[in-house]
Design an enzyme around this catalytic site. Structure first.
Site, PDB file in Angstrom:
ATOM      1  N   ASP A   1      -0.576   3.486   8.405  1.00 33.60           N
ATOM      2  CA  ASP A   1      -1.412   2.348   7.515  1.00 33.60           C
ATOM      3  C   ASP A   1      -2.714   2.422   7.021  1.00 33.60           C
ATOM      4  O   ASP A   1      -3.137   2.455   5.396  1.00 33.60           O
ATOM      5  CB  ASP A   1      -1.076   0.649   7.978  1.00 33.60           C
ATOM      6  CG  ASP A   1      -1.408  -0.367   7.622  1.00 33.60           C
ATOM      7  OD1 ASP A   1      -0.475  -0.701   6.359  1.00 33.60           O
ATOM      8  OD2 ASP A   1      -2.267  -0.813   7.540  1.00 33.60           O
TER       9      ASP A   1
ATOM     10  N   LYS B   1       0.625  -1.205  -0.009  1.00 38.13           N
ATOM     11  CA  LYS B   1       0.290  -0.274   0.102  1.00 38.13           C
ATOM     12  C   LYS B   1       1.007   1.172   0.129  1.00 38.13           C
ATOM     13  O   LYS B   1       0.306   2.230  -1.103  1.00 38.13           O
ATOM     14  CB  LYS B   1      -1.219  -0.266   0.869  1.00 38.13           C
ATOM     15  CG  LYS B   1      -0.729  -0.285   2.757  1.00 38.13           C
ATOM     16  CD  LYS B   1      -1.064  -1.347   2.984  1.00 38.13           C
ATOM     17  CE  LYS B   1       0.440  -2.244   4.055  1.00 38.13           C
ATOM     18  NZ  LYS B   1      -0.319  -2.962   4.643  1.00 38.13           N
TER      19      LYS B   1
ATOM     20  N   LYS C   1      -4.167   2.791   3.350  1.00 35.88           N
ATOM     21  CA  LYS C   1      -5.610   2.822   2.627  1.00 35.88           C
ATOM     22  C   LYS C   1      -6.795   3.161   2.527  1.00 35.88           C
ATOM     23  O   LYS C   1      -7.482   3.304   1.157  1.00 35.88           O
ATOM     24  CB  LYS C   1      -5.787   1.474   3.907  1.00 35.88           C
ATOM     25  CG  LYS C   1      -4.801   0.409   3.874  1.00 35.88           C
ATOM     26  CD  LYS C   1      -5.121  -0.654   4.859  1.00 35.88           C
ATOM     27  CE  LYS C   1      -4.253  -1.619   4.859  1.00 35.88           C
ATOM     28  NZ  LYS C   1      -3.573  -2.830   6.203  1.00 35.88           N
TER      29      LYS C   1
HETATM   30  N1  HSE Z   1      -0.259  -4.246   9.187  1.00 34.24           N
HETATM   31  C1  HSE Z   1      -1.487  -4.181   7.957  1.00 34.24           C
HETATM   32  C2  HSE Z   1      -2.738  -4.835   9.194  1.00 34.24           C
HETATM   33  C3  HSE Z   1      -1.151  -5.519   7.155  1.00 34.24           C
HETATM   34  O1  HSE Z   1      -1.861  -4.615  10.471  1.00 34.24           O
HETATM   35  O2  HSE Z   1      -3.406  -3.940   8.486  1.00 34.24           O
HETATM   36  C4  HSE Z   1      -2.594  -5.616   6.506  1.00 34.24           C
HETATM   37  O3  HSE Z   1      -2.146  -4.284   5.514  1.00 34.24           O
END
Ligand code: HSE
Length: 338
Positions: A189, A94, A193
């Protein structure tokens, strides 16, 4: 026989080899052919792996590459090179999709191959292709998603009295967390997304730097107890709604389908003007679910050799308008999902 290569023998890369091995007959049924992993590349000196990308991109047998290295480099350089050789790339990365997805998608189009990234959001949940195809005609008014398995695992386990550090350690041991778990717990993260999902439904490229980003490191056991007392749960959400995009912990009322999304599971609510609410649910991280999403893209590419699959990213224009952020209600610590 479709020959492929896997770049990066980490959790997801190892999972891709395993899914291809275990589901050979199902793959043959949908593809009409077998998939063979001809090369595995890793930067570490491991037995049976290659370390030179040129061996792979110069092999005319290789039609598809899975990029499961994570991070920007060398993933960007290797992806660029593969696409320039007309080799399709399927990725779970991502960070790279967010930073260079538009450019890489254009290169894929110019070289009659594809750049697909189903596994970059929601682990094993099919979300990218449904947004790109099934609801492409909809005006999407909101996406609200639990998009990070590690954070959801931590918050769920804190409910039963585990400490933040203990729950994070378990998530790392289970292969859910990023190499640097700060990317998970500080919300980066999730921000990447939601930026990818918002880009897909708006035709504008949101980048992670534009997403207001709060993580879960300030959430205490007492916050969780207080939420439960009010029949709510605390979840880290990525939210896109007309005019704003953010990542932050939210209070989720028990009436919401997101309330019961626990542990490593992700849940993504997509609202369209005609279809109303859709709910996507599944394992948001982990070896085999994420690998399964990569393999679904490999099959798409293998069915479309020498053809560009339009991933709806190549023509995105950068978002220039200011992105607003809804305030936390006065006297409260968290926003409430309504
Ligand atoms: N580290 C990410 C999570 C992995 O825990 O969602 C999946 O994208």
């Amino acid at each position: 026989m479709i020959n492929i290569a896997i770049l990066g023998l980490g959790t997801v890369g190892g999972g891709v080899a395993e899914v291809i091995e275990k589901n050979q007959s199902e793959i043959k049924r949908v593809l009409g052919d077998n998939i063979h992993v001809k090369y595995i590349l890793d930067i570490r000196d491991l037995p049976g792996v290659v370390r030179d990308i040129n061996i792979i991109v110069n092999d005319p047998d290789i039609k598809v590459i899975c990029e499961t290295m994570g991070g920007k480099e060398p993933a960007y350089t290797y992806t660029h090179l593969a696409l320039e050789h007309g080799i399709s790339v399927c990725t779970s990365n991502k960070e790279l999709v967010d930073a260079h997805g538009v450019e890489l998608s254009r290169i894929a189009r110019e070289h009659n191959c594809s750049y697909l990234f189903e596994a970059s959001v929601g682990g094993g949940i099919p979300i990218i292709r449904p947004l790109r195809e099934s609801v492409a005609h909809e005006k999407i008014t909101r996406i609200a998603g639990i998009l990070n398995g590690t954070c959801n695992y931590i918050l769920t386990n804190m409910k039963s009295g585990k400490s933040f550090d203990e729950a994070l350690k378990e998530a790392q041991e289970k292969g859910f967390a990023e190499r640097n778990p700060a990317a998970d717990v500080e919300g980066h993260d999730t921000a990447r997304k939601i930026a990818i999902l918002a880009s897909l439904v708006t035709g504008k490229k949101f980048s992670y730097e534009q997403v207001h980003c709060e993580g879960i490191t300030n959430i205490t056991q007492q916050d969780i107890i207080d939420a439960q007392a009010h029949n709510m749960s605390i979840k880290l959400l990525g939210v896109y709604q007309d005019g704003y995009i953010l990542t932050a912990p939210f209070l989720i009322p028990a009436s919401s389908p997101l309330y019961g999304v626990n542990d490593v599971f992700n849940g993504i609510m997509v609202t369209g003007t005609q279809v109303d609410n859709l709910m996507f649910y599944g394992r948001g991280a982990g070896k085999l679910p994420t690998a399964s999403a990569v393999v679904s893209d490999v099959i798409q590419c293998a069915k479309n050799i020498n053809t560009n699959i339009n991933n709806n990213f190549a023509d995105l224009q950068p978002v220039s308008d200011l992105v607003k952020v809804p305030e936390v209600p006065e006297g409260q610590k968290f926003r409430i999902l309504v």
